[in-house]
Design a protein around this motif. Structure first.
Motif, mmCIF file in Angstrom:
data_model
loop_
_atom_site.group_PDB
_atom_site.id
_atom_site.type_symbol
_atom_site.label_atom_id
_atom_site.label_comp_id
_atom_site.label_asym_id
_atom_site.label_seq_id
_atom_site.Cartn_x
_atom_site.Cartn_y
_atom_site.Cartn_z
ATOM 1 N N ARG A 1 0.861 -1.193 0.000
ATOM 2 C CA ARG A 1 0.000 0.000 0.000
ATOM 3 C C ARG A 1 0.890 1.233 0.000
ATOM 4 N NH1 ARG A 1 -1.373 3.007 4.234
ATOM 5 N NH2 ARG A 1 -0.875 1.383 5.742
ATOM 6 N N VAL A 2 0.578 2.186 -0.858
ATOM 7 C CA VAL A 2 1.353 3.417 -0.926
ATOM 8 C C VAL A 2 1.031 4.251 0.312
ATOM 9 C CG1 VAL A 2 1.828 5.509 -2.228
ATOM 10 C CG2 VAL A 2 1.321 3.373 -3.441
ATOM 11 N N GLN B 1 10.553 9.088 -5.167
ATOM 12 C CA GLN B 1 10.597 8.183 -4.018
ATOM 13 C C GLN B 1 9.210 8.005 -3.403
ATOM 14 O OE1 GLN B 1 12.792 9.209 -0.244
ATOM 15 N NE2 GLN B 1 14.389 8.100 -1.355
ATOM 16 N N ALA B 2 8.877 6.734 -3.106
ATOM 17 C CA ALA B 2 7.613 6.412 -2.447
ATOM 18 C C ALA B 2 7.901 5.492 -1.264
ATOM 19 C CB ALA B 2 6.657 5.724 -3.412
ATOM 20 N N ILE B 3 7.019 5.526 -0.274
ATOM 21 C CA ILE B 3 7.083 4.602 0.859
ATOM 22 C C ILE B 3 5.916 3.637 0.714
ATOM 23 C CG2 ILE B 3 7.026 4.336 3.367
ATOM 24 C CD1 ILE B 3 9.435 5.914 2.429
ATOM 25 N N VAL C 1 8.940 0.208 3.279
ATOM 26 C CA VAL C 1 10.053 0.125 2.340
ATOM 27 C C VAL C 1 10.049 1.352 1.444
ATOM 28 C CG1 VAL C 1 11.038 -1.173 0.407
ATOM 29 C CG2 VAL C 1 10.074 -2.395 2.361
ATOM 30 N N THR C 2 11.216 1.965 1.303
ATOM 31 C CA THR C 2 11.378 3.072 0.368
ATOM 32 C C THR C 2 11.633 2.497 -1.019
ATOM 33 O OG1 THR C 2 12.301 4.507 2.084
ATOM 34 C CG2 THR C 2 12.779 5.097 -0.210
ATOM 35 N N VAL D 1 14.164 -0.542 -2.580
ATOM 36 C CA VAL D 1 13.989 -1.215 -3.871
ATOM 37 C C VAL D 1 14.094 -0.166 -4.961
ATOM 38 C CG1 VAL D 1 12.355 -2.475 -5.348
ATOM 39 C CG2 VAL D 1 12.578 -3.076 -2.933
ATOM 40 N N ARG D 2 14.885 -0.453 -5.983
ATOM 41 C CA ARG D 2 15.027 0.418 -7.146
ATOM 42 C C ARG D 2 14.085 -0.098 -8.229
ATOM 43 N NH1 ARG D 2 17.859 4.386 -7.661
ATOM 44 N NH2 ARG D 2 19.191 3.853 -5.908
ATOM 45 N N MET D 3 13.007 0.649 -8.466
ATOM 46 C CA MET D 3 11.921 0.213 -9.346
ATOM 47 C C MET D 3 12.361 0.089 -10.797
ATOM 48 S SD MET D 3 8.153 1.911 -9.853
ATOM 49 C CE MET D 3 8.546 3.189 -11.025
#
Length: 108
Positions: A28-29, A37-39, A48-49, A75-77
């Protein structure tokens, strides 16, 4: 996501086991810290970032990120998919753990 390859779907607690590998991280965002950047709140309620490589629509509530697990727990999307707002994280966590039926034998 390259459909010809298979990746492990993981939660926050499992990320350290996959550093340098491509994983699928659903969650869930919680917030967008910046356009880059999102958590995510993961299935095991971890935070998780995610380092974004593209803009995510602000109405996105749940998503599945495909990306590389980093040594710092981020995590690098590489890509993502939006999910409906009806995801039950507890059920999702149970499904993730089914991939690793004997994980408790290898934990430290």
């Amino acid at each position: 996501m390259d459909e010809s390859k298979s990746y492990f779907r993981v939660n926050a607690a499992m990320l350290s086991q996959f550093v340098g590998k491509t994983v699928v991280l659903p969650g869930r965002v919680e917030s967008m810290n910046s356009p880059h950047q999102a958590i995510l709140i993961t299935a095991d309620q971890g935070r998780v970032t995610v380092h974004l490589n593209q803009a995510i629509p602000p109405e996105t509530a749940f998503m599945e990120v495909v990306g590389e697990a980093e040594a710092d727990g981020t995590v690098r999307m590489q890509s993502y998919r939006s999910w409906p707002n009806t995801v039950d994280l507890d059920v999702l966590n149970d499904l993730i753990q089914l991939q690793f039926p004997h994980a408790q034998l290898f934990s430290s």
